[in-house]
Write a protein that holds these residues in place. Sequence first.
Motif, mmCIF file in Angstrom:
data_model
loop_
_atom_site.group_PDB
_atom_site.id
_atom_site.type_symbol
_atom_site.label_atom_id
_atom_site.label_comp_id
_atom_site.label_asym_id
_atom_site.label_seq_id
_atom_site.Cartn_x
_atom_site.Cartn_y
_atom_site.Cartn_z
ATOM 1 N N PRO A 76 74.890 48.160 10.422
ATOM 2 C CA PRO A 76 74.650 49.594 10.587
ATOM 3 C C PRO A 76 74.922 50.062 12.014
ATOM 4 C CG PRO A 76 72.811 48.534 9.476
ATOM 5 C CD PRO A 76 73.688 47.442 9.982
ATOM 6 N N LYS A 112 73.470 52.383 2.911
ATOM 7 C CA LYS A 112 73.463 53.598 3.719
ATOM 8 C C LYS A 112 73.333 54.824 2.821
ATOM 9 C CE LYS A 112 76.318 56.157 7.046
ATOM 10 N NZ LYS A 112 77.621 56.198 7.761
ATOM 11 N N VAL A 163 69.248 54.612 6.571
ATOM 12 C CA VAL A 163 69.392 53.352 5.840
ATOM 13 C C VAL A 163 68.209 53.151 4.883
ATOM 14 C CG1 VAL A 163 69.631 50.852 6.065
ATOM 15 C CG2 VAL A 163 70.631 52.355 7.805
#
Length: 235
Positions: free
Chosen positions: A80, A201, A86
């Motif tokens: 990420p 995500k 997230v």
Amino acid sequence: MSEPKATPNLKGTWNQAILTFLFPILLVMGVRWALFEPFVIPSGSMIPNLLIHDHILVKKFAYGLHIPFSDKWLVQWSTPERGDIVVFKYPENPDVYYIKRLIGLPGDQIEVRAGRITVNGKAFEMAPYEGPLVNNKEFYYFTENNTQKSYVVRFLSEENSADVQVYQVPPDQFFFMGDNRDQSSDSRFWGFVKNDYLVGKASVIWLSCNSTLPTMTFVCDPSQIRFNRLFKTLD
């Protein structure tokens, strides 16, 4: 003399029936495992960017693919970025899913002063937010810039505190916070999130409503749809 009747191929019929029954199930499971999975926002910890009863799609393939029915990565092609929203497994109970914004990467030193953030000695830029939300006099809104992304965060007070909490992010772990800084249970309280616990995500809000049906709390009340939030992409 009449021809004998052909015996039906029952084996072929049963195989076709089983395949017809299983294919949609396997297809849905495959999509949820590798591509997208729906989630519903249960709390206000990500206000103003995510509201209670927002229905979102999460990109399961954003960072890689997990081994089915396991926390371990089958393959991981990226990690990420700071500022990503997230979905991950709650460290204290991996059967529960949380959604927060990524603040700290492995090895980062995080300083938090009343919800204001400094990473590795550099403070995130904060500017008063000017928009429709400022009509809500109970809260204070700011645009936060982490040098990679800008987004709006919410506070109960506009004052900064002298007290500083310092966190050192361990290797292969991450530090998350909610955008509703004074009303969020996040890494400040329960710690870091392992890389294996990352789910995906947040991608888009596909449905949103103010309330659900009284008899089916998982279904939006059609009269309470927030049409202005439909198909809103998430940064």
